[in-house]
Design an enzyme around this catalytic site. Structure first.
Site, PDB file in Angstrom:
ATOM      1  N   PHE A  12       4.921  -4.296  -8.264  1.00 54.64           N
ATOM      2  CA  PHE A  12       4.431  -3.425  -9.342  1.00 54.64           C
ATOM      3  C   PHE A  12       3.078  -2.797  -9.028  1.00 54.64           C
ATOM      4  O   PHE A  12       2.462  -2.199  -9.898  1.00 54.64           O
ATOM      5  CB  PHE A  12       4.329  -4.227 -10.648  1.00 54.64           C
ATOM      6  CG  PHE A  12       5.649  -4.777 -11.123  1.00 54.64           C
ATOM      7  CD1 PHE A  12       6.533  -3.980 -11.842  1.00 54.64           C
ATOM      8  CD2 PHE A  12       6.028  -6.079 -10.825  1.00 54.64           C
ATOM      9  CE1 PHE A  12       7.758  -4.468 -12.268  1.00 54.64           C
ATOM     10  CE2 PHE A  12       7.255  -6.591 -11.250  1.00 54.64           C
ATOM     11  CZ  PHE A  12       8.119  -5.784 -11.974  1.00 54.64           C
TER      12      PHE A  12
ATOM     13  N   GLY B 252      -0.918  15.489 -19.249  1.00 51.69           N
ATOM     14  CA  GLY B 252      -1.231  16.095 -17.957  1.00 51.69           C
ATOM     15  C   GLY B 252      -0.084  16.942 -17.447  1.00 51.69           C
ATOM     16  O   GLY B 252       0.778  17.376 -18.227  1.00 51.69           O
TER      17      GLY B 252
ATOM     18  N   GLY C  58       4.476  12.249 -11.089  1.00 52.22           N
ATOM     19  CA  GLY C  58       5.032  12.490  -9.755  1.00 52.22           C
ATOM     20  C   GLY C  58       4.912  11.210  -8.968  1.00 52.22           C
ATOM     21  O   GLY C  58       4.926  10.116  -9.541  1.00 52.22           O
TER      22      GLY C  58
ATOM     23  N   CYS D 195       7.331   6.800  -6.729  1.00 47.26           N
ATOM     24  CA  CYS D 195       8.183   5.852  -7.469  1.00 47.26           C
ATOM     25  C   CYS D 195       8.870   6.436  -8.703  1.00 47.26           C
ATOM     26  O   CYS D 195      10.098   6.443  -8.777  1.00 47.26           O
ATOM     27  CB  CYS D 195       7.369   4.630  -7.862  1.00 47.26           C
ATOM     28  SG  CYS D 195       6.887   3.644  -6.433  1.00 47.26           S
TER      29      CYS D 195
ATOM     30  N   LYS E 153      11.904   9.061  -8.260  1.00 49.87           N
ATOM     31  CA  LYS E 153      13.132   8.561  -7.625  1.00 49.87           C
ATOM     32  C   LYS E 153      13.713   7.372  -8.402  1.00 49.87           C
ATOM     33  O   LYS E 153      14.933   7.215  -8.471  1.00 49.87           O
ATOM     34  CB  LYS E 153      12.867   8.191  -6.168  1.00 49.87           C
ATOM     35  CG  LYS E 153      12.178   6.868  -5.939  1.00 49.87           C
ATOM     36  CD  LYS E 153      12.157   6.469  -4.476  1.00 49.87           C
ATOM     37  CE  LYS E 153      11.337   5.196  -4.251  1.00 49.87           C
ATOM     38  NZ  LYS E 153      11.890   3.982  -4.844  1.00 49.87           N
TER      39      LYS E 153
HETATM   40  N1  LIG Z   1       4.444   3.096  -2.912  1.00 51.77           N
HETATM   41  C1  LIG Z   1       4.312   2.413  -4.034  1.00 51.77           C
HETATM   42  O1  LIG Z   1       3.357   2.573  -4.781  1.00 51.77           O
HETATM   43  C2  LIG Z   1       5.370   1.401  -4.438  1.00 51.77           C
HETATM   44  C3  LIG Z   1       5.082   0.518  -5.495  1.00 51.77           C
HETATM   45  C4  LIG Z   1       6.043  -0.419  -5.841  1.00 51.77           C
HETATM   46  C5  LIG Z   1       7.254  -0.476  -5.175  1.00 51.77           C
HETATM   47  N2  LIG Z   1       7.517   0.407  -4.161  1.00 51.77           N
HETATM   48  C6  LIG Z   1       8.796   0.296  -3.449  1.00 51.77           C
HETATM   49  O2  LIG Z   1       8.557  -0.391  -2.204  1.00 51.77           O
HETATM   50  C7  LIG Z   1       9.438   0.119  -1.199  1.00 51.77           C
HETATM   51  C8  LIG Z   1       8.620   0.623  -0.018  1.00 51.77           C
HETATM   52  O3  LIG Z   1       7.832   1.721  -0.454  1.00 51.77           O
HETATM   53  P1  LIG Z   1       6.650   2.326   0.428  1.00 51.77           P
HETATM   54  O4  LIG Z   1       5.992   3.365  -0.399  1.00 51.77           O
HETATM   55  O5  LIG Z   1       5.859   1.198   0.982  1.00 51.77           O
HETATM   56  O6  LIG Z   1       7.519   2.992   1.610  1.00 51.77           O
HETATM   57  P2  LIG Z   1       7.004   3.697   2.965  1.00 51.77           P
HETATM   58  O7  LIG Z   1       7.967   4.772   3.220  1.00 51.77           O
HETATM   59  O8  LIG Z   1       5.541   3.959   2.860  1.00 51.77           O
HETATM   60  O9  LIG Z   1       7.181   2.532   4.068  1.00 51.77           O
HETATM   61  C9  LIG Z   1       8.410   2.023   4.491  1.00 51.77           C
HETATM   62  C10 LIG Z   1       8.249   1.557   5.941  1.00 51.77           C
HETATM   63  O10 LIG Z   1       9.404   0.830   6.334  1.00 51.77           O
HETATM   64  C11 LIG Z   1       9.650   1.082   7.701  1.00 51.77           C
HETATM   65  N3  LIG Z   1      11.025   0.697   8.024  1.00 51.77           N
HETATM   66  C12 LIG Z   1      12.178   1.235   7.595  1.00 51.77           C
HETATM   67  N4  LIG Z   1      13.234   0.548   8.085  1.00 51.77           N
HETATM   68  C13 LIG Z   1      12.735  -0.453   8.835  1.00 51.77           C
HETATM   69  C14 LIG Z   1      13.330  -1.514   9.614  1.00 51.77           C
HETATM   70  N5  LIG Z   1      14.651  -1.684   9.689  1.00 51.77           N
HETATM   71  N6  LIG Z   1      12.512  -2.351  10.275  1.00 51.77           N
HETATM   72  C15 LIG Z   1      11.168  -2.203  10.199  1.00 51.77           C
HETATM   73  N7  LIG Z   1      10.552  -1.236   9.477  1.00 51.77           N
HETATM   74  C16 LIG Z   1      11.327  -0.371   8.809  1.00 51.77           C
HETATM   75  C17 LIG Z   1       9.348   2.560   7.844  1.00 51.77           C
HETATM   76  O11 LIG Z   1       9.096   2.928   9.183  1.00 51.77           O
HETATM   77  C18 LIG Z   1       8.100   2.702   6.948  1.00 51.77           C
HETATM   78  O12 LIG Z   1       6.903   2.516   7.688  1.00 51.77           O
HETATM   79  C19 LIG Z   1      10.283   1.203  -1.873  1.00 51.77           C
HETATM   80  O13 LIG Z   1      11.486   0.628  -2.324  1.00 51.77           O
HETATM   81  C20 LIG Z   1       9.420   1.615  -3.053  1.00 51.77           C
HETATM   82  O14 LIG Z   1      10.192   2.140  -4.109  1.00 51.77           O
HETATM   83  C21 LIG Z   1       6.579   1.329  -3.762  1.00 51.77           C
END
Ligand SMILES: NC(=O)c1ccc[n+]([C@@H]2O[C@H](COP(=O)([O-])OP(=O)(O)OC[C@H]3O[C@@H](n4cnc5c(N)ncnc54)[C@H](O)[C@@H]3O)[C@@H](O)[C@H]2O)c1
Length: 445
Positions: free
Chosen positions: A152, A256, A260, A263, A266
């Protein structure tokens, strides 16, 4: 505890660094060799306040390391976290689970007996069942557990959120898996963060329900802001007036340009797909998605109206490109739709962002990027604040007025009191400021 973090993006890197800071032994894995190479040199792939120091100190203490070799990282691990991306699948809006399933397959081959595989990525209900099936298929004889543990954290405040979360949600009914997860999160007991154990499917749905609810709150106040503009009320005061009610709460009630980021867009779409597939449409969330989508471009029209209705041949200075402050993340940022609408109407755009310009270059075309807000303002016919970075909260307004070709300010985050701006001779447009600006006075009874 030995932890392997698969995926070293926003979530994997922050989670891995924080777990190592708690004293666990963490290996962060990514298949992007360039990213791992840079991390080994101490270069962060993302902008997140405090992350570089946190990573450096834990690397120095030998609790945190980086590799592309998944098998070696997993072989030793008591808990293997999957933190790979789950973007929208092109065409239908379902969560693209191909990265999760590919990671599960690779992990299965290397797991030690009794290990726990933890899905931290945001995944639709039932994904844990499929991850478990993949592992069983690869290693039928292996004792392993699959747990859901959604994340979260907020970008821009990720380390604080991870270390002092409102709650941790863990989806498993297996006692042995609970034991491992309690050990992983034990340091948080000291911070008195509640840990909620649920069934795995419930945990998966909690993440989507939370994001959909927050997106709904934002969209609700945005529509109220539109009404404020027409009836002569002030959206910030309405927000204050309802947010002081503990049942409602003040957060996520700032009008605002629409939500966007990586998270909400999508995840709301993916939730709708799950709901449709299960014959249980979520009408409220459907409306939220439609209203928010339309709103981003409508903000472009708001700017055009503030500039007198015709922007062909005019220049617009845009301040703030990332979807929120303190991140360089441009995924689904409202600035993209606002700038597109301005360009479609014939305006040229000069833009500044404190951290996001490199990422913005990949998604915005024909924009003149400036490394200073005052340079962006030079000769522009309007100044538009799209993201409320601290750097824009105390701008030198007389200097800006002298630089602009026309003294027009469109403040899509309501960071300036309209009266202060108008006093300086600017034309001012905010969001939901039908009454001109806040007249609220709060007295304690
Ligand atoms: N960004 C946020 O604020 C946030 C917050 C909460 C939850 N999430 C969730 O967390 C998840 C990750 O989000 P993110 O923003 O960190 O994604 P991101 O795209 O920044 O990072 C994902 C990473 O995973 C790597 N990857 C993909 N397949 C792989 C594999 N088989 N082996 C090793 N590495 C691999 C990619 O190269 C990439 O560096 C998503 O499901 C997202 O919805 C994101």
């Amino acid at each position: 505890m030995h932890i392997a973090m698969i995926g070293t993006g926003y979530v994997g890197l922050v989670s891995g660094a924080c777990f190592s800071d708690f004293g666990h032994d963490v290996v962060c894995v990514d298949k992007d060799a360039g990213k791992i190479e840079r991390l080994l040199q101490g270069i962060m792939p993302i902008y997140e306040p405090g992350l570089d120091q946190l990573v450096a100190s834990n690397v120095r203490a030998k609790r945190l390391s980086f590799t592309t070799d998944l098998a070696s990282a997993v072989a030793d691990a008591d808990a293997v976290f999957i933190a790979v991306g789950t973007p929208s699948r092109r065409g239908d809006g379902h969560a693209d689970l191909s990265y999760v399933y590919a990671a599960a397959k690779e992990i299965a081959a290397a797991l030690k007996p009794g290990a726990v595989v933890v899905t931290k990525s945001t995944v639709p209900v039932g994904t844990g069942d499929e991850v478990e099936r993949i592992i069983r298929e690869e290693r039928p004889e292996l004792e392993a557990y699959v747990v859901s543990n959604p994340e979260f954290l907020r970008e821009g405040a990720a380390i604080g959120d991870f270390k002092r979360p409102d709650r941790v949600v863990v989806g498993t009914e297996e006692e042995k898996a609970k034991e491992v997860m309690r050990a992983v999160y034990r340091p948080l007991y000291l911070n008195r963060s509640p840990i909620l154990f649920t069934a795995r499917r419930t945990s998966e749905l909690i993440k989507y329900a939370a994001n959909a609810f927050l997106a709904t709150k934002i969209t609700f106040i945005n529509e109220i802001a539109d009404l404020c503009e027409v009836v002569g009320a002030d959206a910030q005061d309405v927000s204050r007036g309802i947010g002081l009610d503990n049942r409602i709460g003040a957060k996520f009630l700032h009008a605002g340009p629409g939500y966007g980021g990586s998270c909400f867009p999508k995840d709301t779409l993916a939730l709708l797909k799950t709901a449709d597939d299960n014959g249980t449409p979520l009408r409220v969330v459907e409306a939220v998605v439609q209203v928010n989508e339309a709103r981003k471009r409508a903000m472009g029209r708001k700017v055009i109206k503030a500039m007198g209705g015709d922007v062909r041949g005019k220049s617009v200075a845009v301040l703030g490109l990332t979807f929120k402050p303190n991140t360089d993340d441009m995924r689904d940022a409202p600035s993209i739709a606002v700038i597109q609408a301005l360009q479609d109407a014939g305006a040229s755009v000069r833009a500044h962002d404190p951290e996001g310009i490199e990422q913005a270059k990949a998604v915005l075309k024909d924009v003149d990027f400036c490394d200073d807000p005052y340079v962006a303002a030079e000769g522009a016919h309007a100044l538009v604040i799209v993201t409320e970075w601290d750097a824009y909260r105390a701008l030198d307004l007389p200097r800006l007025k002298a630089l602009l070709a026309e003294p027009v300010m469109v403040d899509l985050r309501n960071i300036y009191p309209p009266a202060d701006i108008e006093k300086l001779g600017f034309g001012y447009t905010g969001v939901g400021r039908g009454a001109g600006g806040s007249a609220a006075e709060l007295h304690q009874a």
